[in-house]
Design a protein around this motif. Structure first.
Motif, PDB file in Angstrom:
ATOM      1  N   LYS A 114       0.847  -1.203   0.101  1.00 62.80           N
ATOM      2  CA  LYS A 114      -0.128   0.081  -0.018  1.00 62.80           C
ATOM      3  C   LYS A 114       0.783   1.318   0.119  1.00 62.80           C
ATOM      4  N   ASP A 115       0.168   2.393  -0.567  1.00 64.52           N
ATOM      5  CA  ASP A 115       1.062   3.635  -0.617  1.00 64.52           C
ATOM      6  C   ASP A 115       0.071   4.786  -0.349  1.00 64.52           C
ATOM      7  N   VAL A 116       0.516   5.879  -0.052  1.00 61.22           N
ATOM      8  CA  VAL A 116      -0.063   7.223  -0.184  1.00 61.22           C
ATOM      9  C   VAL A 116       0.982   8.158  -0.960  1.00 61.22           C
ATOM     10  N   PHE A 117       0.357   8.797  -2.148  1.00 55.56           N
ATOM     11  CA  PHE A 117       1.200   9.477  -2.750  1.00 55.56           C
ATOM     12  C   PHE A 117       0.853  11.191  -3.107  1.00 55.56           C
ATOM     13  N   VAL A 118       1.530  11.511  -3.720  1.00 58.07           N
ATOM     14  CA  VAL A 118       1.284  12.977  -4.363  1.00 58.07           C
ATOM     15  C   VAL A 118       2.072  13.027  -5.651  1.00 58.07           C
ATOM     16  N   ALA A 119       1.511  13.377  -6.657  1.00 55.52           N
ATOM     17  CA  ALA A 119       1.863  13.604  -8.198  1.00 55.52           C
ATOM     18  C   ALA A 119       1.658  15.016  -8.431  1.00 55.52           C
ATOM     19  N   TRP A 120       2.764  15.315  -9.092  1.00 51.25           N
ATOM     20  CA  TRP A 120       2.900  16.866  -9.551  1.00 51.25           C
ATOM     21  C   TRP A 120       3.302  16.977 -11.256  1.00 51.25           C
ATOM     22  N   ALA A 121       2.701  17.401 -11.886  1.00 54.14           N
ATOM     23  CA  ALA A 121       3.082  17.531 -13.449  1.00 54.14           C
ATOM     24  C   ALA A 121       3.121  19.104 -13.736  1.00 54.14           C
ATOM     25  N   PRO A 122       4.478  19.647 -13.778  1.00 47.61           N
ATOM     26  CA  PRO A 122       4.530  21.127 -14.284  1.00 47.61           C
ATOM     27  C   PRO A 122       4.158  21.351 -15.687  1.00 47.61           C
ATOM     28  N   ASN A 123       4.014  20.198 -16.318  1.00 51.89           N
ATOM     29  CA  ASN A 123       3.702  20.482 -17.905  1.00 51.89           C
ATOM     30  C   ASN A 123       3.436  18.937 -18.427  1.00 51.89           C
ATOM     31  N   LYS A 124       3.175  18.828 -19.737  1.00 48.50           N
ATOM     32  CA  LYS A 124       2.742  17.503 -20.198  1.00 48.50           C
ATOM     33  C   LYS A 124       4.123  16.573 -20.639  1.00 48.50           C
ATOM     34  N   HIS A 125       5.148  17.237 -20.319  1.00 46.72           N
ATOM     35  CA  HIS A 125       6.395  16.389 -20.594  1.00 46.72           C
ATOM     36  C   HIS A 125       7.198  15.828 -19.214  1.00 46.72           C
ATOM     37  N   LEU A 126       6.637  16.280 -18.208  1.00 42.91           N
ATOM     38  CA  LEU A 126       7.320  16.089 -17.033  1.00 42.91           C
ATOM     39  C   LEU A 126       6.499  15.929 -15.707  1.00 42.91           C
ATOM     40  N   SER A 127       6.589  14.702 -14.961  1.00 38.37           N
ATOM     41  CA  SER A 127       5.957  14.699 -13.717  1.00 38.37           C
ATOM     42  C   SER A 127       6.423  13.996 -12.550  1.00 38.37           C
ATOM     43  N   PHE A 128       6.469  14.054 -11.490  1.00 31.36           N
ATOM     44  CA  PHE A 128       7.197  13.627 -10.376  1.00 31.36           C
ATOM     45  C   PHE A 128       6.082  13.151  -9.270  1.00 31.36           C
ATOM     46  N   THR A 129       6.593  11.855  -8.767  1.00 27.84           N
ATOM     47  CA  THR A 129       5.708  11.340  -7.766  1.00 27.84           C
ATOM     48  C   THR A 129       6.487  10.816  -6.590  1.00 27.84           C
ATOM     49  N   LEU A 130       5.839  11.361  -5.381  1.00 26.12           N
ATOM     50  CA  LEU A 130       6.475  11.144  -4.181  1.00 26.12           C
ATOM     51  C   LEU A 130       5.478  10.347  -3.175  1.00 26.12           C
ATOM     52  N   ALA A 131       5.973   9.171  -2.588  1.00 27.68           N
ATOM     53  CA  ALA A 131       5.121   8.476  -1.818  1.00 27.68           C
ATOM     54  C   ALA A 131       5.574   7.893  -0.599  1.00 27.68           C
ATOM     55  N   TRP A 132       4.668   7.645   0.223  1.00 23.62           N
ATOM     56  CA  TRP A 132       4.959   6.723   1.507  1.00 23.62           C
ATOM     57  C   TRP A 132       4.528   5.431   1.263  1.00 23.62           C
ATOM     58  N   VAL A 133       5.473   4.081   1.480  1.00 24.60           N
ATOM     59  CA  VAL A 133       5.097   3.042   1.031  1.00 24.60           C
ATOM     60  C   VAL A 133       5.207   1.961   2.046  1.00 24.60           C
ATOM     61  N   ASP A 134       4.329   0.986   2.270  1.00 28.15           N
ATOM     62  CA  ASP A 134       4.130  -0.065   3.176  1.00 28.15           C
ATOM     63  C   ASP A 134       4.153  -1.252   2.565  1.00 28.15           C
ATOM     64  N   LEU A 135       5.518  -2.056   2.595  1.00 29.85           N
ATOM     65  CA  LEU A 135       5.428  -3.318   1.837  1.00 29.85           C
ATOM     66  C   LEU A 135       5.215  -4.605   2.864  1.00 29.85           C
ATOM     67  N   GLY A 136       5.126  -4.128   4.039  1.00 26.66           N
ATOM     68  CA  GLY A 136       4.869  -5.112   5.020  1.00 26.66           C
ATOM     69  C   GLY A 136       6.306  -6.128   5.459  1.00 26.66           C
ATOM     70  N   GLN A 137       6.269  -7.220   5.172  1.00 27.04           N
ATOM     71  CA  GLN A 137       7.215  -8.358   5.437  1.00 27.04           C
ATOM     72  C   GLN A 137       7.927  -8.734   3.883  1.00 27.04           C
ATOM     73  N   ILE A 138       8.982  -8.781   4.113  1.00 30.70           N
ATOM     74  CA  ILE A 138       9.787  -9.193   2.856  1.00 30.70           C
ATOM     75  C   ILE A 138      10.817 -10.078   3.221  1.00 30.70           C
ATOM     76  N   VAL A 139      11.089 -11.330   2.987  1.00 27.87           N
ATOM     77  CA  VAL A 139      12.131 -12.258   3.367  1.00 27.87           C
ATOM     78  C   VAL A 139      12.495 -12.225   4.800  1.00 27.87           C
ATOM     79  N   GLY A 140      11.453 -12.233   5.663  1.00 28.98           N
ATOM     80  CA  GLY A 140      12.011 -12.058   7.279  1.00 28.98           C
ATOM     81  C   GLY A 140      12.007 -11.063   7.695  1.00 28.98           C
ATOM     82  N   HIS A 141      12.020  -9.810   7.134  1.00 31.26           N
ATOM     83  CA  HIS A 141      12.010  -8.556   7.636  1.00 31.26           C
ATOM     84  C   HIS A 141      10.968  -7.805   7.767  1.00 31.26           C
ATOM     85  N   GLU A 142      10.419  -7.614   8.710  1.00 34.66           N
ATOM     86  CA  GLU A 142       9.077  -7.091   8.980  1.00 34.66           C
ATOM     87  C   GLU A 142       8.990  -5.452   8.762  1.00 34.66           C
TER      88      GLU A 142
END
Length: 299
Positions: free
Chosen positions: A258-286
């Motif tokens: 899951k994630d929560v994100f903000v996306a900004w497109a200053p024009n039609k040729h460029l965009s930036f996406t910044l997010a906080w992500v939660d991937l839970g457990q991956i190979v023994g690391h919670e």
């Protein structure tokens, strides 16, 4: 490359070609040349390469190309969580706002488990719009609907490869999905639902299937975004994941993403996406939580 993806790629390219026009004495109507998609309505680049949110594909076709145009984008994404890091690079071609072709490469730093080890996952994708238009149908209840396919091939390295062999996980796999995207333009809200049929373990970074389980499992994925203004959106995603490797022990438990994100497109040729992500457990690391940054540039 011989794979199940090739016939669908060829079919998608054929469908994208304009039909031959009947002879006529009249001059053909001029085709529009200006790209007229609204900012952010084509989504951003997902980690699998397809247009959508950061974690899941949407029914929209990537790039700013309209029905008479071909467009392209390139992107780079970096996600850093508690113990791992993922870098994704890729490109997308949009054809006549009907077909999308994508390529992506995921490099997953697994050094916390196996020192100096990077898992490499190559992804080829195709998406075909079946019905609707997210913008033109924004004043109705009809969503844009598309189907897509990913062909994924993993290079796990010798150490991780031995672990995957012990559970019978394959190095390659195919995912098929269907997406419906609804843009409520007056309210500035975008809703998306995707249903993915997959054999992948951890999106393919731990191979595909196991010795006793080769079934395609259906996994739902959901996104919601709010347009704060024409060039800025916030949103959230939830992606259900199969837990196919749980039999190998609690270290192999797979969590929903899951994630929560903000996306900004200053024009039609460029965009930036910044997010906080939660991937839970991956190979023994919670509690694998952290940040995600993606930059997309296009023509």
């Amino acid at each position: 490359m011989s794979s199940p993806a090739l016939p669908l790629l060829c079919c998608a390219l054929a469908l994208s070609l304009p039909a031959a026009a009947a002879p006529s004495d009249e001059a053909p109507a001029p085709r529009p040349t200006a790209r007229s998609k609204l900012l952010l309505t084509a989504g951003v680049s997902s980690i699998d390469g397809a247009a959508g949110g950061g974690l899941t594909p949407w029914a929209v076709t990537g790039t700013q190309a309209t029905e008479h145009e071909v467009g392209g984008t390139a992107f780079v994404t970096r996600a850093v969580v508690s113990d791992y890091a993922l870098t994704v690079k890729g490109a997308t071609v949009g054809i006549h706002d009907r077909v999308e072709l994508s390529l992506a490469r995921q490099d997953f730093d697994a050094g916390v488990v196996v020192p100096r080890t990077t898992l490499k996952l190559d992804i080829a994708g195709v998406k075909l719009k079946l019905a609707g238009d997210a913008v033109l149908n924004s004043d109705t209840w009809q969503p844009q609907v598309a189907v897509g396919l990913f062909y994924k091939h993993l290079d796990p390295g010798s150490a991780v490869g031995g672990v995957l062999d012990s559970v019978g996980a394959k190095r390659h796999g195919v995912e098929v999905y269907a997406s419906a995207t609804k843009l409520l333009l007056a309210q500035g809200v975008l809703l998306n639902g995707t249903l993915r049929a997959t054999q992948a373990n951890q999106n393919g970074l731990l191979g595909f299937g196991t010795t006793g389980d080769r079934r395609m499992r259906l996994q739902p994925e959901f996104s919601v975004a709010k347009l704060l203004r024409k060039d800025l959106a916030i949103g959230a995603e939830y992606r259900f994941k199969p837990d196919r490797l749980a039999f190998a022990g609690p270290a192999f438990k797979e969590s929903d993403w899951k994630d929560v994100f903000v996306a900004w497109a200053p024009n039609k040729h460029l965009s930036f996406t910044l997010a906080w992500v939660d991937l839970g457990q991956i190979v023994g690391h919670e509690r694998q939580r952290g940040t995600y940054l993606s930059i997309q540039a296009g023509l």
